[in-house]
Design an enzyme around this catalytic site. Structure first.
Site, short mmCIF file in Angstrom:
data_model
loop_
_atom_site.label_atom_id
_atom_site.label_comp_id
_atom_site.label_asym_id
_atom_site.label_seq_id
_atom_site.Cartn_x
_atom_site.Cartn_y
_atom_site.Cartn_z
N CYS A 97 0.88 -1.21 -0.05
CA CYS A 97 0.14 0.07 0.15
C CYS A 97 0.99 1.34 0.00
O CYS A 97 1.65 1.32 0.80
CB CYS A 97 -0.98 0.17 1.22
N GLU A 98 0.61 2.07 -0.92
CA GLU A 98 1.50 3.14 -0.89
C GLU A 98 1.31 4.27 0.08
O GLU A 98 1.81 5.23 0.35
CB GLU A 98 1.31 4.18 -2.41
N HIS A 99 0.09 4.18 1.10
CA HIS A 99 -0.12 5.05 2.09
C HIS A 99 0.54 4.77 3.27
O HIS A 99 0.80 5.66 4.09
CB HIS A 99 -1.75 5.00 2.03
N HIS A 100 0.58 3.33 3.51
CA HIS A 100 1.20 3.19 4.89
C HIS A 100 2.60 2.01 4.50
O HIS A 100 3.19 1.62 5.46
CB HIS A 100 0.09 2.32 5.48
N GLN A 116 -4.94 -0.54 -5.13
CA GLN A 116 -5.65 -1.78 -5.71
C GLN A 116 -6.26 -1.31 -6.90
O GLN A 116 -6.03 -2.04 -8.09
CB GLN A 116 -6.41 -2.61 -4.89
N HIS A 120 -6.01 -6.12 2.69
CA HIS A 120 -5.10 -4.82 2.90
C HIS A 120 -4.60 -4.84 4.38
O HIS A 120 -5.51 -4.58 5.26
CB HIS A 120 -5.57 -3.75 2.24
N CYS A 170 -3.20 -2.59 5.93
CA CYS A 170 -3.23 -1.21 6.53
C CYS A 170 -4.66 -1.16 7.08
O CYS A 170 -4.66 -0.20 7.70
CB CYS A 170 -3.14 -0.13 5.27
#
Length: 218
Positions: free
Chosen positions: A105-108, A146, A174, A176
Site C-alpha cells: 500500500c502506498e499510503h502505509h 488496488q 489490505h 493497512c
C-alpha cells in the site's frame, strides 16, 4: 539542513511524474543512505539500532526492499513482446486465474496480499501464460493502490496484445486495515477492469466471471 531532509525536499511529488514511474537513477539515494534511513526509523520507535539483534537489520531491510519493489526495474510491456500467431483459429477466451501476488500500500507501505484473475479474447495472437503472471508481478512489486494496479494490468494487456477484450479482477486483503487502524481481519477488497468485449458484451463478462468463480466466492 540534514541530508535526509534535503533529499525529501528535492524529491517532492511532481505532478508530471506518473504514479508508477521510477525516479531517474541519478536521483535515487544509494544503499548507505537507505540503510541510514532504516536506522533512523528503528530509533524513532524507541529501539537501539546499535544492539546486537538490530545491527544488521538496516541492510536486511534494504535487501528486502530490492525484492519487494523490483517491479520498478522491469518493463511489463516488454514481457509481452513475444507472441504466437499459430493458434489454428482459436477464438475463445484465455483465462489465468488465482495468480497470487504481494504488493504494498502506498499510503502505509504495508502488504496487500491477494489473487489476480486475468482473461483476454485473442484477436490474432496469444502470449505465453507465464507472461500474464509476470505482468501482474511487475506491477504488484511497486507501491500501489488496488484500483490502479487493476487498471495497469488490464491496460497493458490491451495496449500490447490488442485483443478483442480484456478482463482483470483482483481480490486482496489490505494489512493497512486488517492489522492497524480499523483492524478488520478477513476483509477482502474486489476490483475489476473490463475492456472491449468484456465491457460491451454482457455474455462475455458473465462467462469470464463464471470461469474465475467470482460469484461462487461472494
Amino acid at each position: 539542513m540534514a541530508p535526509l531532509d534535503a533529499y525529501a525536499e528535492s524529491t517532492a511529488p511532481d505532478s508530471s511524474l506518473a504514479p508508477d514511474s521510477p525516479l531517474d537513477t541519478s536521483d535515487r539515494p544509494g544503499r548507505r543512505e537507505a540503510e541510514h534511513a532504516i536506522r533512523t526509523l528503528i530509533a524513532y520507535i524507541g529501539e537501539d539500532p546499535a544492539r546486537e539483534g538490530l545491527m544488521d537489520t538496516p541492510a536486511r531491510v534494504v535487501r528486502s526492499y530490492d525484492e519487494y519493489f523490483g517491479g520498478y526495474n522491469e518493463d511489463p510491456a516488454a514481457i509481452l513482446e513475444r507472441t504466437f500467431e499459430e493458434i489454428d483459429g482459436y477464438d475463445e477466451m484465455v483465462v489465468l486465474r488465482d495468480i497470487e501476488f504481494v504488493s504494498h500500500c502506498e499510503h502505509h507501505m504495508v502488504p496487500i496480499i491477494g489473487r489476480a484473475h486475468v482473461g483476454y479474447l485473442p484477436r490474432r495472437r496469444v502470449v505465453g501464460i507465464s507472461k500474464l503472471a509476470r505482468v501482474v508481478e511487475i506491477f504488484a512489486r511497486r507501491l500501489q493502490i488496488q484500483e490502479r494496479l487493476t487498471a495497469q494490468i488490464a491496460n497493458t494487456l490491451s495496449d500490447v496484445l490488442e485483443p478483442f477484450g480484456v478482463g482483470v479482477v483482483l481480490e486482496s486483503e489490505h494489512q493497512c486495515m486488517t492489522t492497524r487502524g480499523i483492524q478488520k481481519p478477513g476483509t477482502s477488497m474486489v476490483t475489476s477492469r473490463m475492456i472491449g468485449s468484456f465491457r460491451e458484451d454482457r455474455a462475455t463478462r458473465q462467462e469470464f466471471e463464471a470461469m474465475i468463480g467470482l460469484h461462487r466466492r461472494r
